[in-house]
Structure formats: C-alpha cells, structure tokens
Design a protein around this motif. Structure first.
Motif, PDB file in Angstrom:
ATOM      1  N   THR B 189       0.849  -1.202   0.000  1.00 18.98           N
ATOM      2  CA  THR B 189       0.000   0.000   0.000  1.00 18.98           C
ATOM      3  C   THR B 189       0.882   1.248   0.000  1.00 18.98           C
ATOM      4  O   THR B 189       2.061   1.199   0.376  1.00 18.98           O
ATOM      5  N   SER B 211      -4.737   1.426   8.625  1.00 15.87           N
ATOM      6  CA  SER B 211      -4.603   2.308   7.464  1.00 15.87           C
ATOM      7  C   SER B 211      -4.341   1.502   6.189  1.00 15.87           C
ATOM      8  O   SER B 211      -4.931   1.757   5.131  1.00 15.87           O
ATOM      9  N   GLU B 215      -6.889   1.221   2.929  1.00 11.29           N
ATOM     10  CA  GLU B 215      -6.432   1.630   1.597  1.00 11.29           C
ATOM     11  C   GLU B 215      -6.633   0.496   0.591  1.00 11.29           C
ATOM     12  O   GLU B 215      -7.123   0.725  -0.523  1.00 11.29           O
ATOM     13  N   MET B 314      -7.315   7.976   8.087  1.00  9.15           N
ATOM     14  CA  MET B 314      -8.284   7.603   7.055  1.00  9.15           C
ATOM     15  C   MET B 314      -9.671   7.338   7.628  1.00  9.15           C
ATOM     16  O   MET B 314     -10.641   7.247   6.883  1.00  9.15           O
TER      17      MET B 314
END
Lengths: 432, 432
Positions: B189, B211, B215, B314
């Motif tokens: 990622t 995170s 993603e 996020m």
C-alpha cells in the motif's frame, strides 16, 4: 437451527470404565517374563507401576468404578462434544452422516488426559511423588504434566528427539504445566548414552524413550513410570470416550455403521471403539477401522508375535503386531503414531477379525486435515487426521454406492502445536 | 461431584444481539467527518462497510435479531462454557467465587469469531467477495479467515510486524483457514510504503495496519474492510458473550459483584459487560473493570477527545480515550492490546463513571497466567491474562476483607500460539 452438538451434563458422565477383557470370546495372551518366557507374575510390575494400576491391568471385572477425585477432574472438560460434521458432509457431497468426538477439547489438547489423571491418582494413592514418562508428539507429556499439577506429583518427560526439535513450543507447554522435559535419547540414562554412542544422529523413537523413562523411574526412589498407551489399564481409562459417545449418539438418534480412530499405540482407537465392540459382541452390526501411517504400518504389515514394548528390552514381552522393537520409523509429522508395536487388546481384536486396519500416506492425510479444518473450523493433530482421512474414504464410498452410512470417528487431539508441519504442507514441502 | 461447568443447549443460544446505544442515559458522541468536523453521514461509510453493518452501527433498536445463518455457524462452538474456577479459588485461598466465560473454546481460539461471522454474513449479503483487515496478536485475522471460509469470502490480513515475527505459526493458522496474510507495514500500500520509508525499523502498530487495510479495501473492486474491535457494530456482535453468561450465571444460581475483561479496542470487554450493564442501569449493584497493559494505558492515562482510529488519518474521528493516533506502543507480548484508542462505547461508559479501568504490568500478568494454567488447565492468551490478573486482585481483596465476592471474567482466548512469550517468561527473560 439444525442441531449439531450433542452435550452431556456432568451428571451423565460415565461412573465406570469398561474393561473389555472378561467380555472377549477368546482370552488375551498374557504378557511374558522375558527371563523365563512364562506368564508374568503381576507383582513383578510393581517396580514400575502402583498396585492400583496393576490390578486394573489384569482385572476380570467388566465395569471398574471411576474414583470421585478422578471424575471431579474429568468434569473440567468432559463430556467432550460429539459433533455432527454437517459442513464436512456438505463439502464432500456425501449421503453419509459423519459424527466426530472432539477429544481436542481437553485442556491438554488430546484424549491423553483421560488416562493421565487416572494414573496420577493411583500413583498418588500409592504414595508416589514423581512420575517419569516418554512422549512422541508431545500430547502425552503435556497431559501427564497437567495431571501431575492437578494431583500434586512431579513429572519428568523424555521426548523423542525429532519431535522435540520439530515442535519447539511443546517444551514451553509442558513447562507451563510444571513438568520437566528433555530430548531422548539423552545423556541422563545409561541406555540413552549407549544409543547415542552407537547412533549419534538418531532421531529417537518411542521405543528408546520408553527405555530411558523406565530406567529413570526404576533408579530413582519415590518414582514410578507412566505409559501413555498400549497397556490394558491405559485403554481401560480411555473407554470414557466411547461410553460418552454411545450416550451422545443416542441423543442424536443415530448409531454408527463404522467407528474409526487413528492408531499409534492403540489407546484412542480402543477408547472410542470398545464400548461399541461390546455391542458388536452382543450381535450389533458395526465395523471398526484403525488408521495408521503407511510409514509405520504396524497393524497392516507387522507380525503378530511376542515382542518387547521398548527398544532396550526392559518391558515384559507382549503379544502384539510389531515391526520389531529395533524398528526406527521415518520422521513423519504424526510423531504420536511412530511406534513399532500395538496394544495387545487391539492386536488381539485384529487377529480375530473383529476390527480392520488401513495404512495411509502422509500427503493424503494432510489433504484431509485441510478439508476438515476449512469445513469444521478445527485444526486436527496430524495423528487425528489419519482418522479423518479414513472417515472421508468411507464417506466417499457411501457416495459412490449412493447410500446412507453413519460414520463416527475420534478426533483425538488438536494440531495447535503442529503448525510447523502445516506450514510445510502449505508451502508444498510435505513428503508423502 | 461439584458442578463447575454451566452449558447451554443450542435452543438457548441468544436470538438477538443487545444494542446498548438506546439504553444509555446520555447519548454517545457521534463520529465526525474529518473534513467538515460535522457528524458523519452514515452513508459515507459505505466505501468501507456494507449497509447492513452501517445500519447496526447507528441503530436505535435495543434488540437486533441474529440472522439464522449466523446462528447456525455460532452453533459450531456456542454457547461457550461458563466455568466455576474452583481450583483457582482453592489455589488463592479466597472466599470469592470466581467464574469465567471461556471464549478460547471457539475454534478460532478467541471471541473474535463472534463478530467475524456476522461481518462476513452482512458483506456476503451485500455481494462482497473479498474482505481486508488488520490483526494485532493474530486472533482477529484467524477469526476472519475462518469466517471467510465458512461463508465463502476471500480474506486478506495485514498483521502488525512485531506480532508476525513473534508468532511464526499464526501465518500457518490463517493460511490453513484459507486467508492471505502479510506483515504490516508492507510494500503493498501507499501508506505502508510511506511509513517504511520514514521508519524503516518500525515494529508496526494496529493503527498502521488499519490504514493499510482500509487503503487496500477502498482501492480494490468488490472488497470491503472489516474491523475486529472499537466500532459499535463489532461490540454489538460480542454481546452474545454476556447474554449467554447471564443465563449461565442463573443456572449457577449466582450473580456477579464484578465483571472483568481485558481491554485493547474494547470488544471482548464490552461483549461480556453490556448485558450486565443493562441490569445496572435498571438498578442492580454490579461493578465493571477493564484491564489494560501499563505500557499502553489508553483508558487510565489517555485523553477523552476526538481522534482518528488509525495512524494514517483515514477513519472518521471518534470520541474516545486516546494516547494519540501516532502513538506506537512498546512491543509487549499481548499484541492484541497494543491500540492507541478505545471503543467509543467503552470510553463513554468510563467517562460517565459506569465502569472502572486498571493498568497492569506484563510480569504480574504472566504470573497470573501461570497460576491460572496450573489451576484450571487452560493456557490463556497474554491478552486474556490481564483479565485473570484483575480477577485475582479482586479475589485477594475479598480474602483480605474476609468476605464473599462473586467475580466473573471473560477469558477472551487461549494462548496456544503465544508459546514463544511463555518460553521467554519461563526462562526468566520477560520484561515488565
């Protein structure tokens, strides 16, 4: 919701072990004194076992009461669940109904705790403070350590070297329960030193580890030896598995056409089978299949004759199927099935055609383990996966024949400490 | 024989989850949109969660039906046993009566399977074929992999690097159940690459792994994200623990003075506590204690404020006790408790004085784990051992005060894949 679990409450736990000896149509051949080749005087076993267990070894009483203190410890984890494996049936697309008894639900992770508690109890009754034993895959050493902690005895474990190395965390498990553990052959015994001098690279074997444990027990005051399989009293204690399973199959409204267990020394197999074998002796139509590894094919390729239970020739001679007491099986991952002999009771049943045996390859066994884990959510011990594979063979046969069949197998233990073997399988490196 | 196990039959399994939100005296602070700082439009969560779960996240219905398909899978292992820990009581010499709910009896080894199955179900309903998640100690990754296998979804797991390295066999467990797993931060990622560039030696954290998983889920068609703790819908699913425990305590003829759970994100703690908290809101006198590690003291030393649930910022902003979303906890062995935040529900209860929190050292926690293992025969997960330690503290206080006390704690999981930590403890190398 479809019922899949058949539980028993504490009040329904068996109150007696089933002793099959007096019910057999032909008498079991007795153990022999290796010096005289005459039937062994039971009193001679007192050097290694307490009298309470020796009495059970030769008892002619069909039902032997389970002491209250033992039942109290059993209640921590028994009755183990009987599960209808509906998801496995669906995955196989079989018309068979598959049940398994989950002995992996024991806190020690396998059926071995059933006899460990009883053996610790009778040794404590006899004033013994220290038990010495061997272990193959580690299930037995774990169980005896736990039983020792529960009942207040010290426990010393000689673990077959290849398993000790393959399973680094078994040591921590045994030590968490307060046991002492070392790899066998070791330098702690004369026989261990002799074997290491002759074969410095040996992977060890159950036969060698038994010799070491007996030497240690006999030579250390206040100590006795404890065996995790093979002998009559060990199998006696394991009959709680089959006795519970009978009641649970009744709750399920079903009866097995075939009962299956994996086979190393014979205790989990006989534990689930014998109560149903009593039914067979009373006219019931039921088959029994012992599943062993092709690399250690004691029942399917061994000879039925008197042999030693260990490598060093320290045990009485037992009439059994054997590959020879010097046989060192390959280092397969089902370390608990690496034994040259077989329980005299199981051998007797096979010889008289009352049970069947089948030998399975390691690869097909791990295939079955994965199929089972993904269907039922339980990671089986590699030993127990032999029973799963044999059950799948039966289920596939039922599918081919297009008819119902009720299959019951014993899941003798979980595989949580066997993940190195699973890693190897998942990486494609599993030998067949 | 003294009864120590309280079992429920399949028909007595809960039919509803308990949603505590509409029962709280003060309303929970809503999640905020990080851009606008306004309460988040639930529809915005659809990028990562299916609508069935979003509806549960904000539901005002106190009882939410458990779908039949979910109950069918629960029946594989639920109800988990409620055990009276008589041997532990005896070992402690306490007048307290100690009960524990054994979520380690789940085939995934922990309570995490309760929400994993529900989340897999609602994602499948929404046509999702692939779930992405993070895992700390590995319990959640294992549970989601198993749920994925049962319900036919692919599962991808980002595992906090330090746990991935400490627990080599977790990978094999996840893969045995068909999941894909890698260490986080990874190179898969953008956020993972960025963190590795900035901190090449990082041990990782739950915040970072969350995170990465988000993603991946957002960027891969047909995928959604699944979270193993913290959020309201996750906690909702875990209330089956407390609902069962209430019925089982009734069978035992007892009611707890104090209910205890370990605390990382909050799901096992809230799962056992909330049904009893409903009783407290109705006037019953009962205390609740959340046990967290001193090295990651979110509840005892964190601030109660809005913060991100992950490191990369996020997630929506959640009102919770937090050590700051950039906090990287030390590499303690209870990896499942290494989280900078806490569930908004648990934070709210603590802020309003409805529950207590206590922080414990690693050494005292492993001492408690060994005491428990030797008394009860169960090796606890290091996370769960925090609850054991807190229960022992309560039991010792009862002894000092010379009075009865009924203690109930949740054993959230077994420690079979944590034996490296036990080895270290047994060798005397455990850091406090």
């Amino acid at each position: 919701m479809q019922t899949i679990k058949y539980l028993l409450h504490d009040d329904d736990l068996p109150r007696h072990y089933l002793n099959i000896l007096p019910l057999l149509p032909q008498a079991l051949a007795p153990p022999l004194d290796p010096q005289t080749r005459e039937p062994l005087d039971p009193g001679k076993m007192e050097a290694i076992f307490p009298m309470g267990l020796i009495e059970q070894e030769v008892s002619v009483q069909a039902e032997i009461p389970i002491p209250d203190e033992v039942r109290d410890v059993y209640a921590l984890y028994r009755a183990t669940p009987l599960i209808r494996a509906r998801r496995l049936e669906k995955a196989l697309g079989t018309p068979a109904r598959i049940y398994y008894k989950n002995e992996g639900a024991s806190p020690a992770g396998s059926h071995k705790l059933n006899t460990a508690i009883a053996q610790a109890y009778y040794n404590k009754q006899a004033g013994i403070g220290r038990l010495v034993t061997e272990t193959g895959a580690g299930q037995w050493g774990t169980a005896l350590s736990m039983a020792g902690t529960f009942l207040g005895l010290d426990v010393v474990v000689y673990m077959v070297r290849v398993s000790f190395d393959q399973k680094p965390y078994r040591r921590a498990v045994v030590e968490t329960f307060g046991g002492d553990i070392c790899a066998s052959p070791s330098d702690k015994t004369q026989i261990g030193k002799r074997i290491r001098a002759e074969k410095p690279d040996t992977s060890g074997s159950l036969g060698m580890a038994i010799s070491e444990a007996i030497e240690d027990a006999v030579g250390t005051p206040g100590s006795k030896y404890a065996l995790g399989s093979v002998l009559n009293h060990v199998i006696l204690h394991q009959t709680v598995i089959g006795l519970e399973a009978q009641k649970q199959m009744e709750l399920a409204g079903d009866y097995p056409d075939v009962v299956i267990g994996c086979h190393g020394g014979g205790s989990n197999f006989a534990g689930i089978v014998l109560p149903f074998l009593r039914d067979k002796l009373n006219g019931r139509d039921v088959r029994f299949v012992a599943a062993e590894p092709r690399s250690c094919p004691t029942l399917t390729e061994g000879e039925f004759r008197y042999d030693f239970g260990d490598t060093g020739g320290m045990t009485p001679l037992l009439k059994m199927y054997t590959l020879g007491c010097d046989f060192v099986p390959p280092s397969i991952h089902a370390g608990g099935l690496r034994y040259h002999g077989a329980a005299p009771i199981v051998s007797h049943l096979l010889h008289h055609g009352l049970i069947e045996a089948t030998a399975l390859g390691q690869k097909e066994v791990f295939d079955a383990a994965l199929t089972f884990a993904r269907a039922e959510g339980v990671i089986p011990a590699p030993e127990s996966a032999h029973a799963i594979r044999a059950a799948i063979v039966e289920a596939e046969r039922a599918k081919l024949e297009g008819r119902e069949r009720v299959i019951l197998f014993n899941l003798s233990g979980h595989g949580h400490f066997d993940m190195a073997a699973y890693s190897r399988y998942l990486e494609g490196g599993m030998e067949d």
